[in-house]
Design a protein around this motif. Structure first.
Motif, PDB file in Angstrom:
ATOM      1  N   GLN A  69       0.818  -1.208   0.000  1.00  0.00           N
ATOM      2  CA  GLN A  69       0.000   0.000   0.000  1.00  0.00           C
ATOM      3  C   GLN A  69       0.860   1.271   0.000  1.00  0.00           C
ATOM      4  O   GLN A  69       0.403   2.338  -0.387  1.00  0.00           O
ATOM      5  N   ALA A  70       2.103   1.149   0.440  1.00  0.00           N
ATOM      6  CA  ALA A  70       2.976   2.321   0.572  1.00  0.00           C
ATOM      7  C   ALA A  70       3.334   2.916  -0.788  1.00  0.00           C
ATOM      8  O   ALA A  70       3.672   2.200  -1.719  1.00  0.00           O
ATOM      9  N   ILE A  71       3.240   4.237  -0.871  1.00  0.00           N
ATOM     10  CA  ILE A  71       3.657   4.963  -2.074  1.00  0.00           C
ATOM     11  C   ILE A  71       4.779   5.902  -1.642  1.00  0.00           C
ATOM     12  O   ILE A  71       4.635   6.641  -0.666  1.00  0.00           O
ATOM     13  N   PHE A  72       5.892   5.871  -2.359  1.00  0.00           N
ATOM     14  CA  PHE A  72       7.013   6.741  -1.989  1.00  0.00           C
ATOM     15  C   PHE A  72       6.620   8.194  -2.228  1.00  0.00           C
ATOM     16  O   PHE A  72       6.038   8.538  -3.253  1.00  0.00           O
ATOM     17  N   ILE A  93       7.265   7.440   2.955  1.00  0.00           N
ATOM     18  CA  ILE A  93       6.159   6.800   2.246  1.00  0.00           C
ATOM     19  C   ILE A  93       4.854   7.419   2.720  1.00  0.00           C
ATOM     20  O   ILE A  93       4.801   8.026   3.793  1.00  0.00           O
ATOM     21  N   THR A  94       3.806   7.239   1.927  1.00  0.00           N
ATOM     22  CA  THR A  94       2.470   7.671   2.325  1.00  0.00           C
ATOM     23  C   THR A  94       1.551   6.461   2.254  1.00  0.00           C
ATOM     24  O   THR A  94       1.603   5.689   1.292  1.00  0.00           O
ATOM     25  N   VAL A  95       0.738   6.299   3.298  1.00  0.00           N
ATOM     26  CA  VAL A  95      -0.240   5.211   3.365  1.00  0.00           C
ATOM     27  C   VAL A  95      -1.607   5.812   3.676  1.00  0.00           C
ATOM     28  O   VAL A  95      -1.706   6.965   4.074  1.00  0.00           O
ATOM     29  N   LYS A  96      -2.647   4.995   3.494  1.00  0.00           N
ATOM     30  CA  LYS A  96      -4.002   5.461   3.823  1.00  0.00           C
ATOM     31  C   LYS A  96      -4.167   5.572   5.331  1.00  0.00           C
ATOM     32  O   LYS A  96      -3.616   4.765   6.076  1.00  0.00           O
ATOM     33  N   GLU A 117      -9.345   8.496  -0.061  1.00  0.00           N
ATOM     34  CA  GLU A 117      -9.715   9.009  -1.397  1.00  0.00           C
ATOM     35  C   GLU A 117      -8.590   9.826  -2.057  1.00  0.00           C
ATOM     36  O   GLU A 117      -8.617  10.070  -3.259  1.00  0.00           O
ATOM     37  N   LEU A 118      -7.593  10.255  -1.263  1.00  0.00           N
ATOM     38  CA  LEU A 118      -6.485  11.030  -1.830  1.00  0.00           C
ATOM     39  C   LEU A 118      -5.226  10.176  -2.022  1.00  0.00           C
ATOM     40  O   LEU A 118      -4.241  10.646  -2.589  1.00  0.00           O
ATOM     41  N   HIS A 119      -5.286   8.940  -1.565  1.00  0.00           N
ATOM     42  CA  HIS A 119      -4.081   8.093  -1.559  1.00  0.00           C
ATOM     43  C   HIS A 119      -3.533   7.826  -2.956  1.00  0.00           C
ATOM     44  O   HIS A 119      -2.318   7.856  -3.172  1.00  0.00           O
ATOM     45  N   GLN A 120      -4.393   7.571  -3.935  1.00  0.00           N
ATOM     46  CA  GLN A 120      -3.930   7.217  -5.282  1.00  0.00           C
ATOM     47  C   GLN A 120      -3.727   8.433  -6.197  1.00  0.00           C
ATOM     48  O   GLN A 120      -3.240   8.279  -7.326  1.00  0.00           O
ATOM     49  N   VAL A 121      -4.057   9.628  -5.734  1.00  0.00           N
ATOM     50  CA  VAL A 121      -3.919  10.819  -6.578  1.00  0.00           C
ATOM     51  C   VAL A 121      -2.448  11.020  -6.945  1.00  0.00           C
ATOM     52  O   VAL A 121      -1.596  11.140  -6.069  1.00  0.00           O
ATOM     53  N   TYR A 179      -3.906  19.710  -8.452  1.00  0.00           N
ATOM     54  CA  TYR A 179      -3.552  19.066  -7.179  1.00  0.00           C
ATOM     55  C   TYR A 179      -3.525  20.090  -6.044  1.00  0.00           C
ATOM     56  O   TYR A 179      -3.979  19.813  -4.940  1.00  0.00           O
ATOM     57  N   ALA A 180      -2.956  21.263  -6.334  1.00  0.00           N
ATOM     58  CA  ALA A 180      -2.837  22.301  -5.305  1.00  0.00           C
ATOM     59  C   ALA A 180      -4.215  22.678  -4.779  1.00  0.00           C
ATOM     60  O   ALA A 180      -4.399  22.872  -3.573  1.00  0.00           O
ATOM     61  N   SER A 181      -5.181  22.740  -5.682  1.00  0.00           N
ATOM     62  CA  SER A 181      -6.547  23.061  -5.279  1.00  0.00           C
ATOM     63  C   SER A 181      -7.136  21.904  -4.468  1.00  0.00           C
ATOM     64  O   SER A 181      -7.759  22.114  -3.421  1.00  0.00           O
ATOM     65  N   LEU A 182      -6.900  20.677  -4.904  1.00  0.00           N
ATOM     66  CA  LEU A 182      -7.393  19.486  -4.214  1.00  0.00           C
ATOM     67  C   LEU A 182      -6.824  19.371  -2.793  1.00  0.00           C
ATOM     68  O   LEU A 182      -7.527  19.017  -1.850  1.00  0.00           O
ATOM     69  N   PHE A 183      -5.541  19.702  -2.658  1.00  0.00           N
ATOM     70  CA  PHE A 183      -4.877  19.582  -1.348  1.00  0.00           C
ATOM     71  C   PHE A 183      -4.857  20.902  -0.566  1.00  0.00           C
ATOM     72  O   PHE A 183      -4.191  21.008   0.458  1.00  0.00           O
TER      73      PHE A 183
END
Length: 197
Positions: A69-72, A93-96, A117-121, A179-183
């Motif tokens: 699940q970890a994304i660098f 890393i980032t995880v849910k 919902e933001l994990h795969q962006v 992305y900037a708007s989303l985050f």
């Protein structure tokens, strides 16, 4: 002996690193595999993960194997995208949210969490220095993550990364602004970009 030849091939196909689950999926029993591990002097490099004696350990790939699940992200993503010259320590890393990262944190990995919902962006893949493919956030997501976590990141690393990004031919400013708007980091990002563009 046929089993050992099968294991030789499996390990060669996976760059010298193999998981117990992959071995079992090939129809080889654990006792046979453990005998092979002993005979070949393989090293256990993580839970259920073994490396042949002549394999350089690819830490990034091992983290990926241990936690699918970890994304660098953050400084590690900068490194994988050539937006920094410094190799990251610790790896990030980032995880849910809700995932238990205790084992990873115990091993000195910087773990960030984000809403599912933001994990795969912005998730893509990149090659480690050892040639393995691992999941990583794209450059645009990484810039947004750095802004969101800027209190915990060296200002020099952050500024250099943005300068490098702005100079890249493969940058995508439209995606960056989405992305900037989303985050919710649009305002701060604009201030940085106004200075650099």
């Amino acid at each position: 002996m046929k089993r050992y030849e099968q294991l030789d091939k499996l390990i060669a196909d996976h760059g010298g690193i193999v998981q117990t689950s992959q071995v079992i999926a090939e129809g080889i029993s654990k006792p046979v595999f453990y005998d092979y591990v002993k005979a070949k002097k393989m090293e256990q490099v993580a839970h259920g993960v073994y490396a042949s004696a002549d394999t350089w350990t690819d830490s990034l790939y091992l983290i990926h194997i241990r936690s699918k699940q970890a994304i660098f992200s953050h400084e590690t993503a900068l490194f994988l995208h050539d937006l920094t010259v410094r190799e990251p320590a610790p790896y990030s890393i980032t995880v849910k949210t809700g995932y238990n990262p205790t084992r990873l944190k115990d091993d000195g990995i910087q773990v960030y969490t984000v809403k599912p919902e933001l994990h795969q962006v912005g998730c893509t893949s990149a090659q480690t220095p050892f040639g393995h493919m691992v999941p990583v956030y794209d450059m645009e997501r990484t810039i947004c993550d750095l802004i969101r976590s800027r209190k915990g990141i060296e200002i020099q690393t952050f500024q250099d990364a943005i300068k490098q990004y702005v100079g890249r031919k493969d940058k995508n400013l439209r995606t960056l602004m989405q992305y900037a708007s989303l985050f919710r980091v649009e305002k701060i990002l604009r201030q940085y970009l106004e200075v650099l563009l």
